[in-house]
Design an enzyme around this catalytic site. Sequence first.
Site, PDB file in Angstrom:
ATOM      1  N   TRP A  58     -99.472 -28.806 -23.513  1.00 42.91           N
ATOM      2  CA  TRP A  58     -98.590 -29.213 -24.607  1.00 42.91           C
ATOM      3  C   TRP A  58     -99.320 -29.237 -25.938  1.00 42.91           C
ATOM      4  O   TRP A  58    -100.450 -29.696 -26.040  1.00 42.91           O
ATOM      5  CB  TRP A  58     -98.047 -30.608 -24.313  1.00 42.91           C
ATOM      6  CG  TRP A  58     -97.320 -31.263 -25.446  1.00 42.91           C
ATOM      7  CD1 TRP A  58     -97.878 -31.891 -26.535  1.00 42.91           C
ATOM      8  CD2 TRP A  58     -95.903 -31.349 -25.620  1.00 42.91           C
ATOM      9  NE1 TRP A  58     -96.892 -32.376 -27.362  1.00 42.91           N
ATOM     10  CE2 TRP A  58     -95.663 -32.055 -26.833  1.00 42.91           C
ATOM     11  CE3 TRP A  58     -94.808 -30.920 -24.881  1.00 42.91           C
ATOM     12  CZ2 TRP A  58     -94.391 -32.332 -27.310  1.00 42.91           C
ATOM     13  CZ3 TRP A  58     -93.531 -31.195 -25.353  1.00 42.91           C
ATOM     14  CH2 TRP A  58     -93.333 -31.890 -26.551  1.00 42.91           C
ATOM     15  N   ASP A  61     -97.705 -31.518 -33.474  1.00 39.07           N
ATOM     16  CA  ASP A  61     -97.952 -31.479 -34.909  1.00 39.07           C
ATOM     17  C   ASP A  61     -99.255 -30.810 -35.329  1.00 39.07           C
ATOM     18  O   ASP A  61    -100.323 -31.079 -34.763  1.00 39.07           O
ATOM     19  CB  ASP A  61     -98.028 -32.907 -35.458  1.00 39.07           C
ATOM     20  CG  ASP A  61     -96.867 -33.765 -35.056  1.00 39.07           C
ATOM     21  OD1 ASP A  61     -95.988 -33.305 -34.327  1.00 39.07           O
ATOM     22  OD2 ASP A  61     -96.854 -34.937 -35.475  1.00 39.07           O
ATOM     23  N   TRP A  85     -95.586 -34.043 -23.341  1.00 35.87           N
ATOM     24  CA  TRP A  85     -96.242 -34.909 -24.310  1.00 35.87           C
ATOM     25  C   TRP A  85     -97.007 -36.022 -23.608  1.00 35.87           C
ATOM     26  O   TRP A  85     -96.555 -36.572 -22.606  1.00 35.87           O
ATOM     27  CB  TRP A  85     -95.199 -35.519 -25.250  1.00 35.87           C
ATOM     28  CG  TRP A  85     -95.813 -36.282 -26.378  1.00 35.87           C
ATOM     29  CD1 TRP A  85     -96.149 -35.814 -27.601  1.00 35.87           C
ATOM     30  CD2 TRP A  85     -96.199 -37.667 -26.354  1.00 35.87           C
ATOM     31  NE1 TRP A  85     -96.713 -36.809 -28.363  1.00 35.87           N
ATOM     32  CE2 TRP A  85     -96.750 -37.954 -27.618  1.00 35.87           C
ATOM     33  CE3 TRP A  85     -96.125 -38.679 -25.403  1.00 35.87           C
ATOM     34  CZ2 TRP A  85     -97.226 -39.225 -27.952  1.00 35.87           C
ATOM     35  CZ3 TRP A  85     -96.606 -39.936 -25.726  1.00 35.87           C
ATOM     36  CH2 TRP A  85     -97.147 -40.209 -26.984  1.00 35.87           C
ATOM     37  N   PHE A 121    -103.145 -39.918 -32.934  1.00 40.15           N
ATOM     38  CA  PHE A 121    -101.921 -39.344 -33.480  1.00 40.15           C
ATOM     39  C   PHE A 121    -102.225 -38.555 -34.760  1.00 40.15           C
ATOM     40  O   PHE A 121    -103.367 -38.322 -35.120  1.00 40.15           O
ATOM     41  CB  PHE A 121    -100.901 -40.455 -33.754  1.00 40.15           C
ATOM     42  CG  PHE A 121    -100.080 -40.860 -32.544  1.00 40.15           C
ATOM     43  CD1 PHE A 121    -100.465 -40.546 -31.252  1.00 40.15           C
ATOM     44  CD2 PHE A 121     -98.904 -41.586 -32.704  1.00 40.15           C
ATOM     45  CE1 PHE A 121     -99.707 -40.922 -30.149  1.00 40.15           C
ATOM     46  CE2 PHE A 121     -98.130 -41.974 -31.621  1.00 40.15           C
ATOM     47  CZ  PHE A 121     -98.524 -41.638 -30.338  1.00 40.15           C
ATOM     48  N   ASP A 195     -99.108 -41.573 -39.400  1.00 39.31           N
ATOM     49  CA  ASP A 195     -99.231 -40.250 -40.024  1.00 39.31           C
ATOM     50  C   ASP A 195     -99.670 -40.351 -41.484  1.00 39.31           C
ATOM     51  O   ASP A 195     -98.971 -39.889 -42.404  1.00 39.31           O
ATOM     52  CB  ASP A 195     -97.919 -39.466 -39.914  1.00 39.31           C
ATOM     53  CG  ASP A 195     -97.355 -39.456 -38.509  1.00 39.31           C
ATOM     54  OD1 ASP A 195     -98.137 -39.589 -37.571  1.00 39.31           O
ATOM     55  OD2 ASP A 195     -96.127 -39.317 -38.359  1.00 39.31           O
TER      56      ASP A 195
END
Length: 546
Positions: A58, A61, A85, A121, A195
């Site tokens: 997988w 982003d 994910w 992340f 993010d």
Amino acid sequence: MRIPRRRFLSSTLALAAAGTLSRSTILSALEDQTTPTEAELAKDPRRPQYHLLPARNWMNDPNGPIYWRGKYHMFFQYNPHAAVWGDMHWNHAVSADMIHWRHLPIALAPTPGGPDADGCFTGTAVVNNGVPTLIYTGVKTVPKSESTLDDGHNIYRETQLYATSSDPMLGSWTKRPTPVIPAPPPSLKVTGFRDPAPWREPSLAGGQWLMAVGSGIQHQSGMLLLYKSPDLQNWEYLHPLLGGSKTGGSASNPVDSGDMWECPDVFPLGNKHVVIYSTQGKALWKVGQIDPNELVFHEEQSGVLDHGSFYAPKTQLDKSGNRILWGWIPESRPEAEYHAAGWSGLMSLPRQLTLGPDGRLRIAIVPQADKLRKHEQKLSLNPAKDGSKELEASARIHDACAELQCTVIPGADGNFAPFSLDLVNTASRTTAPTTPTDAGSDATPTTSPTSILSIRYSHANPKELVVDQARLPLNLTAGQPLDLRFFIDGSVIELIACNQAAFTKRFYYPGQSAPEIAISITGDIKAIQRLSLWPLNPISQDRLTS
């Protein structure tokens, strides 16, 4: 992050959190699952041949794309254990031209017991005083009362983390052990906090850094929180940079309702600022100004970056200072199918962003992609059937690996005649006979081609292009042609219309080879100024992008 990015064996991970199964046991079980071999992956015709994607598993982003010491570095969200994910790492690839890529080892991995113990992340790469630096979100499972992310599948605390590299190839990073921002502002009950997107703001004294962090308030709106720092490590919360209108949403994942904005990016472009973010399944842009005194964004124009399968984009500067956009192209087939296929997701082609004379964003595939072209085929058009208004191009697309350009000019009156273009899967689709037959007859089933992508344009609606069911806004000036560029690759099509709008499509088919794709056009043949097809060279010999 939308639900599909976090729907990773949630019930199994819940058992792990409860102590029933250890995290290492789960990951070991995932690695022991039957997955396609490297040879099988290389033969999968649905795997793109000139887009960036990992050899297996997988991806989502784009993270921290950066030009450093003569090379382009792309990091991206990656699960090294399965094609679904979970267990987010930062995978790493390097390129000399943003088109041809070489995979490098994983650059960032969760630190056991650390603030990113359950995932590294999305984040941003910048150069600070000559030092490559990452600001990214780390997640860790916590009690619900301490969480910032609760989407019905995961309960995480999100913190903003810091890492630097002295490695010329950016392969190794030194993490600061504690967060640079350990929690959202205490006055806000946020729907998410992730993010981070820092940028150096010229209007601030001393070249201080500003940073937008994706967030929102439940049942109110998504928003971007604004921070300021002199050194990327000591951050002061200021206020929301901008936010949306009240949604009244009730989705379990606040991103789906618009109550959370994720994957922001903020950057100057020309004499304006551009803000991009993702929510409700779309990547959105706004052009405007950041007030140098109030540090609040004032919107002037807005739109959608891509009207199809495109999400969580991130930008960088290329070696010439151009603003380059990357986006995640997710799968649109069922999870069971891509899990079985052994791979999921890919990176878009690099797209250059500029501002048009109308102040709206312009988008174009970078000229470096022209290096993929083989010989140009200038196509002629012939009636598909006797007496039919439908015209078929003189050549077809083979191996689903090509670029197509179609340019249509308006008539003497400045208007376009009705025009349509379809990419058609010529593989026969068998259906039952349409009339009853006697038992034992030799009735032959009927066959028909299937449409892959449909384009419609007419002077009746001159400010929009209809692509499948989507309506793409266009603002053509007098006499400006309708220019369409298609990049077809395995199971993806990227369409750029007049450098004003984009649409990305996933398409799938059975079997061990890609079908021939025909080009079908209806319209005034004299208005078609150019119809060119280029077969494209793969960037690797085995579809594994290595």
